[in-house]
Design a protein around this motif. Structure first.
Motif, PDB file in Angstrom:
ATOM      1  N   GLY A   4     -22.474 -18.118  30.640  1.00 18.58           N
ATOM      2  CA  GLY A   4     -22.475 -19.529  30.310  1.00 18.58           C
ATOM      3  C   GLY A   4     -23.766 -19.958  29.650  1.00 18.58           C
ATOM      4  N   SER A   5     -23.667 -20.988  28.824  1.00 20.08           N
ATOM      5  CA  SER A   5     -24.835 -21.553  28.157  1.00 20.08           C
ATOM      6  C   SER A   5     -25.231 -22.855  28.824  1.00 20.08           C
ATOM      7  N   PHE A   6     -26.529 -23.175  28.766  1.00 24.46           N
ATOM      8  CA  PHE A   6     -26.969 -24.465  29.287  1.00 24.46           C
ATOM      9  C   PHE A   6     -28.105 -25.022  28.457  1.00 24.46           C
ATOM     10  N   LEU A   7     -28.153 -26.370  28.406  1.00 26.13           N
ATOM     11  CA  LEU A   7     -29.231 -27.109  27.766  1.00 26.13           C
ATOM     12  C   LEU A   7     -29.670 -28.161  28.782  1.00 26.13           C
ATOM     13  N   VAL A   8     -30.859 -28.004  29.334  1.00 23.49           N
ATOM     14  CA  VAL A   8     -31.287 -28.895  30.404  1.00 23.49           C
ATOM     15  C   VAL A   8     -32.716 -29.382  30.169  1.00 23.49           C
ATOM     16  N   SER A   9     -32.972 -30.617  30.581  1.00 28.21           N
ATOM     17  CA  SER A   9     -34.316 -31.204  30.652  1.00 28.21           C
ATOM     18  C   SER A   9     -35.107 -31.022  29.364  1.00 28.21           C
ATOM     19  N   SER A  10     -34.464 -31.252  28.222  1.00 25.68           N
ATOM     20  CA  SER A  10     -35.105 -31.048  26.926  1.00 25.68           C
ATOM     21  C   SER A  10     -34.997 -32.300  26.065  1.00 25.68           C
ATOM     22  N   LEU A  11     -35.833 -32.342  25.031  1.00 20.56           N
ATOM     23  CA  LEU A  11     -35.848 -33.451  24.082  1.00 20.56           C
ATOM     24  C   LEU A  11     -35.279 -32.975  22.756  1.00 20.56           C
ATOM     25  N   PHE A  12     -34.218 -33.669  22.294  1.00 22.37           N
ATOM     26  CA  PHE A  12     -33.635 -33.423  20.985  1.00 22.37           C
ATOM     27  C   PHE A  12     -33.948 -34.635  20.123  1.00 22.37           C
TER      28      PHE A  12
END
Length: 383
Positions: A136-144
């Motif tokens: 699985g992929s995840f994108l957490v606690s980041s700024l886009f």
């Protein structure tokens, strides 16, 4: 010319060291700026660690294509530079495809994405194909920041959590034919060119919870095109130019405990959606109907419960809703326009009980369902 990570686990420093050992390293990088595409092959892993910066050159056409594992932890990935001389609207992008996976945590991603194609959209995870992804992929606690949309296609159990999206273009996040995706606790501000959250093309078992969507130029949240079993819970959708939450041709959608307010058009829209519940809680000050229900298949009973209607242009509007069951809805601050559309003749039922002390059933015509099979809901959408 491109750089390929062919196997094993490799860090950004090792990529730089390999470039510096080549006959003419300046063709491939200038300091932190990568001038050529970077490809991570199946079985390989690229790590970007805290404090590292990977700049992708726009004029040189740099991008990242990951078919293995891409892990970005506390690092920055940035698309920069003047226009590309060959394709003026080109911008660097990061795409994971095939059986690849990506992990993003505590990162900054900016200046990525161009055009309508999902592969170039900004930050994409595209897992359709014969084989399941390696994880699985995840994108957490980041700024886009100033990126194109985040596109997730056919991926299982993707997590997008506690991120900030500012000035996204082409929309915010698209979940296309995903399963069991979780989009929770994110902040979307000034999303342009599409909905902040778009669940589409048969996505199933999506959980959209605890997000805040502010001041976009389109809709806040859209679920459509055969998606089903979605839970839309505890989100704030405020000040978007179009509607707040729109559910179209998607069954078993549970819309509960949300706030939809001051959006330019409808607060909540429900069309051709069987087995769904609308218990939004607070529907305030929307420029059109607070809740609009239309094109419901004949035989559909939609539950509308525990909503506060305050200061919308009209409270509840409809066109072919078939049957609506109203429980504990508060219309006291919606005076004088309670109902509109083909329910307007039944306004007296609302006037007699503005606080919703008793259950109210409203009826109007429905449509012939394109799919006559029974609906079995696996989410809370079965009411």
């Amino acid at each position: 010319m491109a750089i390929a990570v062919q196997g094993g686990a490799v860090g950004l420093a090792e990529v730089h060291a390999w470039i510096d050992a080549q006959p003419d390293p300046g063709l491939m990088r200038d300091g932190d700026t990568l001038r050529v595409p970077l490809v991570i092959l199946p079985g390989a892993r690229l790590r970007l660690t805290p404090g590292e910066t990977l700049i992708l050159s726009r004029p040189d056409g740099a991008f990242v294509a990951n078919f293995g594992t891409l892990a970005i932890t506390g690092a920055t990935v940035s698309g920069r530079g003047d226009s590309n001389p060959g394709v003026a609207d080109f911008a660097p992008f990061v795409t994971t495809a095939g059986t690849g996976k990506t992990w993003v945590s505590g990162a900054v991603l900016e200046g990525l994405g161009f055009g309508a194609a999902e592969v170039y959209s900004g930050y994409a995870v595209i897992n359709r194909g014969l084989y399941q992804p390696i994880g699985g992929s995840f994108l957490v606690s980041s700024l886009f920041r100033d990126t194109g949309r985040i596109t997730i296609v056919s991926s299982p159990q993707t997590v997008v959590q506690d991120n900030v999206f500012v000035g996204s273009h082409g929309g915010g996040i698209v979940l296309r034919n995903t399963t069991d995706a979780k989009v929770t606790g994110n902040l979307f501000v000034d999303v342009r060119g599409g909905a902040a959250l778009h669940v589409t093309d048969g996505a199933s078992d999506s959980q959209i919870t605890g997000n805040v969507v502010l001041n976009g130029d389109a809709a806040g949240l859209v679920i459509d095109r055969g998606s089903r079993d979605a839970t839309i819970d505890n989100n704030l959708i405020w000040g978007n130019a179009r509607g707040g939450i729109s559910v179209v041709q998607s069954d078993c959608v549970w819309v509960v405990q949300n706030v939809s307010m001051n959006n330019g058009q409808k607060g909540i829209e429900l069309r051709d959606s069987r087995g769904s519940t609308v218990a939004v809680k607070r529907i305030y000050g929307n420029g059109s109907a607070g809740l609009y229900i239309a094109d419901q298949p004949t035989g559909t009973d939609t539950l509308v419960a525990s909503n506060d209607f305050v200061g919308n242009r009209v409270g509840l509007a409809s066109a072919s809703p078939y049957k609506l069951t109203l429980q504990a809805n508060d219309f006291r601050a919606q005076f004088p326009r309670f109902l509109d559309g083909d329910l307007v003749a039944q306004t007296f039922q609302i006037v007699q009980d503005l606080q919703g002390a008793e259950e109210i059933e409203l009826f109007a015509g429905g449509i012939e369902a394109s799919d006559q099979s029974p609906v079995t809901c696996t989410s809370g959408g079965d009411g």
